[in-house]
Design a protein around this motif. Structure first.
Motif, mmCIF file in Angstrom:
data_model
loop_
_atom_site.group_PDB
_atom_site.id
_atom_site.type_symbol
_atom_site.label_atom_id
_atom_site.label_comp_id
_atom_site.label_asym_id
_atom_site.label_seq_id
_atom_site.Cartn_x
_atom_site.Cartn_y
_atom_site.Cartn_z
ATOM 1 N N ARG A 40 -10.730 0.800 1.031
ATOM 2 C CA ARG A 40 -10.900 2.158 0.503
ATOM 3 C C ARG A 40 -10.879 3.229 1.591
ATOM 4 N NH1 ARG A 40 -13.682 2.205 -5.102
ATOM 5 N NH2 ARG A 40 -13.296 0.076 -5.755
ATOM 6 N N ASP A 41 -10.989 2.809 2.846
ATOM 7 C CA ASP A 41 -10.871 3.786 3.934
ATOM 8 C C ASP A 41 -9.414 4.178 4.188
ATOM 9 O OD1 ASP A 41 -13.591 3.759 4.323
ATOM 10 O OD2 ASP A 41 -13.516 2.181 5.854
ATOM 11 N N LEU A 42 -8.502 3.413 3.616
ATOM 12 C CA LEU A 42 -7.073 3.645 3.829
ATOM 13 C C LEU A 42 -6.569 4.541 2.696
ATOM 14 C CD1 LEU A 42 -5.335 2.206 6.056
ATOM 15 C CD2 LEU A 42 -4.478 0.746 4.231
ATOM 16 N N THR A 43 -6.168 5.771 3.041
ATOM 17 C CA THR A 43 -5.737 6.676 1.964
ATOM 18 C C THR A 43 -4.303 6.394 1.526
ATOM 19 O OG1 THR A 43 -5.149 8.299 3.646
ATOM 20 C CG2 THR A 43 -7.300 8.553 2.607
ATOM 21 N N GLU A 44 -3.487 5.824 2.413
ATOM 22 C CA GLU A 44 -2.101 5.501 2.055
ATOM 23 C C GLU A 44 -1.790 4.052 2.422
ATOM 24 O OE1 GLU A 44 0.887 8.156 3.344
ATOM 25 O OE2 GLU A 44 -0.106 9.870 2.402
ATOM 26 N N VAL A 45 -1.085 3.359 1.541
ATOM 27 C CA VAL A 45 -0.598 2.020 1.861
ATOM 28 C C VAL A 45 0.901 2.156 2.135
ATOM 29 C CG1 VAL A 45 -0.375 -0.366 1.081
ATOM 30 C CG2 VAL A 45 -2.358 0.979 0.388
ATOM 31 N N GLU A 46 1.229 2.282 3.427
ATOM 32 C CA GLU A 46 2.602 2.554 3.851
ATOM 33 C C GLU A 46 3.478 1.316 3.686
ATOM 34 O OE1 GLU A 46 3.478 6.236 4.521
ATOM 35 O OE2 GLU A 46 4.864 4.755 5.401
ATOM 36 N N THR A 47 4.262 1.260 2.625
ATOM 37 C CA THR A 47 5.135 0.097 2.435
ATOM 38 C C THR A 47 6.194 0.418 1.394
ATOM 39 O OG1 THR A 47 5.126 -2.300 2.051
ATOM 40 C CG2 THR A 47 3.770 -0.989 0.565
ATOM 41 N N ASP A 48 7.305 -0.291 1.482
ATOM 42 C CA ASP A 48 8.276 -0.259 0.393
ATOM 43 C C ASP A 48 7.957 -1.405 -0.558
ATOM 44 O OD1 ASP A 48 9.612 1.923 1.365
ATOM 45 O OD2 ASP A 48 11.199 0.772 2.345
ATOM 46 N N VAL A 49 8.117 -1.148 -1.836
ATOM 47 C CA VAL A 49 7.927 -2.180 -2.847
ATOM 48 C C VAL A 49 9.284 -2.460 -3.479
ATOM 49 C CG1 VAL A 49 6.878 -2.694 -5.083
ATOM 50 C CG2 VAL A 49 5.522 -1.602 -3.288
ATOM 51 N N LEU A 50 9.785 -3.669 -3.285
ATOM 52 C CA LEU A 50 11.066 -4.030 -3.902
ATOM 53 C C LEU A 50 10.853 -4.291 -5.381
ATOM 54 C CD1 LEU A 50 12.666 -6.280 -1.147
ATOM 55 C CD2 LEU A 50 13.098 -3.871 -1.653
ATOM 56 N N VAL A 51 11.684 -3.661 -6.209
ATOM 57 C CA VAL A 51 11.578 -3.739 -7.665
ATOM 58 C C VAL A 51 12.835 -4.443 -8.182
ATOM 59 C CG1 VAL A 51 11.461 -2.379 -9.788
ATOM 60 C CG2 VAL A 51 10.174 -1.638 -7.750
ATOM 61 N N VAL B 186 1.757 5.834 -6.072
ATOM 62 C CA VAL B 186 0.707 5.388 -5.150
ATOM 63 C C VAL B 186 1.003 5.948 -3.758
ATOM 64 C CG1 VAL B 186 -0.434 3.399 -4.091
ATOM 65 C CG2 VAL B 186 0.351 3.266 -6.470
ATOM 66 N N PRO B 187 0.077 6.700 -3.187
ATOM 67 C CA PRO B 187 0.336 7.305 -1.870
ATOM 68 C C PRO B 187 0.758 6.270 -0.820
ATOM 69 C CG PRO B 187 -1.611 8.282 -2.845
ATOM 70 C CD PRO B 187 -1.210 7.147 -3.748
ATOM 71 N N GLY B 188 1.891 6.537 -0.152
ATOM 72 C CA GLY B 188 2.407 5.652 0.888
ATOM 73 C C GLY B 188 3.470 4.686 0.385
ATOM 74 N N MET B 189 3.440 4.353 -0.901
ATOM 75 C CA MET B 189 4.382 3.360 -1.430
ATOM 76 C C MET B 189 5.670 4.024 -1.920
ATOM 77 S SD MET B 189 2.289 0.564 -3.633
ATOM 78 C CE MET B 189 0.805 -0.218 -3.003
ATOM 79 N N ARG B 190 6.752 3.301 -1.717
ATOM 80 C CA ARG B 190 8.047 3.742 -2.223
ATOM 81 C C ARG B 190 8.634 2.581 -3.025
ATOM 82 N NH1 ARG B 190 12.676 5.484 2.129
ATOM 83 N NH2 ARG B 190 12.172 3.390 2.880
ATOM 84 N N GLY B 191 9.011 2.840 -4.252
ATOM 85 C CA GLY B 191 9.652 1.814 -5.085
ATOM 86 C C GLY B 191 11.140 1.803 -4.808
ATOM 87 N N VAL B 192 11.660 0.663 -4.378
ATOM 88 C CA VAL B 192 13.070 0.530 -4.014
ATOM 89 C C VAL B 192 13.694 -0.544 -4.900
ATOM 90 C CG1 VAL B 192 14.676 -0.086 -2.157
ATOM 91 C CG2 VAL B 192 12.558 1.152 -1.614
ATOM 92 N N PHE B 193 14.790 -0.229 -5.564
ATOM 93 C CA PHE B 193 15.484 -1.254 -6.348
ATOM 94 C C PHE B 193 15.922 -2.369 -5.413
ATOM 95 C CE2 PHE B 193 19.451 -3.114 -8.030
ATOM 96 C CZ PHE B 193 18.933 -3.674 -9.185
ATOM 97 N N GLY B 194 15.578 -3.607 -5.761
ATOM 98 C CA GLY B 194 15.839 -4.722 -4.856
ATOM 99 C C GLY B 194 16.795 -5.780 -5.377
ATOM 100 N N GLY B 195 17.386 -5.540 -6.560
ATOM 101 C CA GLY B 195 18.351 -6.500 -7.092
ATOM 102 C C GLY B 195 17.921 -7.041 -8.448
#
Lengths: 225, 225
Positions: A152-163, A181-190
């Motif tokens: 909970r101390d982390l305000t952003e979860v910096e990552t790409d999420v493959l969808v 979600v702050p930090g996350m990016r949804g990326v089409f993954g196939g």
């Protein structure tokens, strides 16, 4: 479900996290609830679900899996692999005509670390699709560290999420959900047929975590911001 | 080769790119040669290898595969999957006691894009290790875009390269080699048994490239710089 199936997804979907009392489920519930999304946690045991919802806060509710499956607009299956098939099969009816996100990684563990388990259907996501003929299954959130999600101390979860998925309206909706979600990016993954390796990639991230003492995630390079 | 095998790797190894006249092989040869590493390109057809070496420049030489396999300290197998088994098997003798990097992705293609092919040994890298009992096989360079590698206007290829293997001295040496290329970072990615999904991940990157019209690569988050 056919590729051209019309799934109806409200602009502000309610999200149900099924089998959601483990770290991955609670972590995803927390991040989505923090982002202002209505979230319900489901469990076989309603009182465990209620406890997890109280712990999560941000308006999160807890009920048995079937109730949450019926209540939500988009479901996330977050049960351990050993319970995946039974849970998904039992919820085919309440999940009909809904988008079902599968984030389950079929992994084994021994003293050398994690390794992918063979899945007759190819992947957890394809197993779910086979068991849910009237739902649209999308793979996502496989490679996100539960430790980071729950910090909970982390305000952003910096990552790409493959969808991953075969129905464009569904993958688009899940990408939008992820990107709330702050930090996350949804990326089409196939397509779903390319899910197995994304599920299995979690074994490599576990190896990386051991070697470098970190909580690794992935980013896709060359994407426009 | 046993996990505790003592491979001797010179501080400034000569690198042989076997089956190296395709785009991936030529791209890797170019980037390594540009970084000042002595590079040889091997081909079944010596004149094709000589042409590829001339095109590459930076002191790159071209010979038949067996000559380059004998000449080099570290080999990179960069042949198309269809020719992988035959090429590797034919070079067991000149590759003995050397580190062999496998970057081959067993993929099929249809009108829906790329998808992973089943490999009896588990992965291309494990197939190579089975065929080269006296070599140490390391998986690396699976997910690097040949288009970017071959783009001479690009001074840096910004990407992480996952390096997989069971012998620490060998994976360490390959990580060092990777990191000599501007922009690239060699990251330990797990044991050989976790190679299949990294090879297959290239199918997802191809899907991403189609959707977003980019040349995608990957980065691992949370690693110290």
């Amino acid at each position: 479900m056919a590729e051209d199936s019309a799934v109806t997804i409200p602009d502000e979907p309610k999200v149900g996290v099924l089998g959601g009392t483990g770290d991955q489920g609670k972590g995803l519930a927390l991040r989505l609830a923090m982002a202002g999304i209505p979230v319900g946690i489901g469990s076989r045991d309603q009182s465990r679900a209620e406890d997890a919802a109280t712990e999560t806060g941000y308006g999160c509710i807890g009920r048995d899996n079937a109730t949450i499956a019926r209540w939500c607009d988009i479901a996330i299956v977050a049960v351990p692999w050993a319970g995946h098939e039974a849970l998904v099969a039992s919820l085919a009816d309440p999940l009909a005509e809904k988008v079902v996100i599968d984030c389950v990684n079929p992994l084994g563990f021994d003293k050398r670390g994690a390794f992918p388990l063979p899945v007759p259907e190819g992947s957890a996501a394809e197993q779910a699709q086979a068991l849910l003929p009237d739902s649209v299954v999308v793979g996502a959130f496989h490679n996100v560290s539960a430790v980071l999600l729950l910090d909970r101390d982390l305000t952003e979860v910096e990552t790409d999420v493959l969808v991953l998925g075969d129905v464009r309206a569904a993958t688009d909706a899940v990408q939008r959900l992820v990107s709330l979600v702050p930090g996350m990016r949804g990326v089409f993954g196939g397509r779903l047929r390319n899910s197995a390796q994304i599920e299995a990639l979690t074994a490599n991230l576990i190896s990386i975590n051991r070697r470098y003492k970190i909580h690794a995630g992935i980013k896709i390079t060359d994407l426009p911001e």
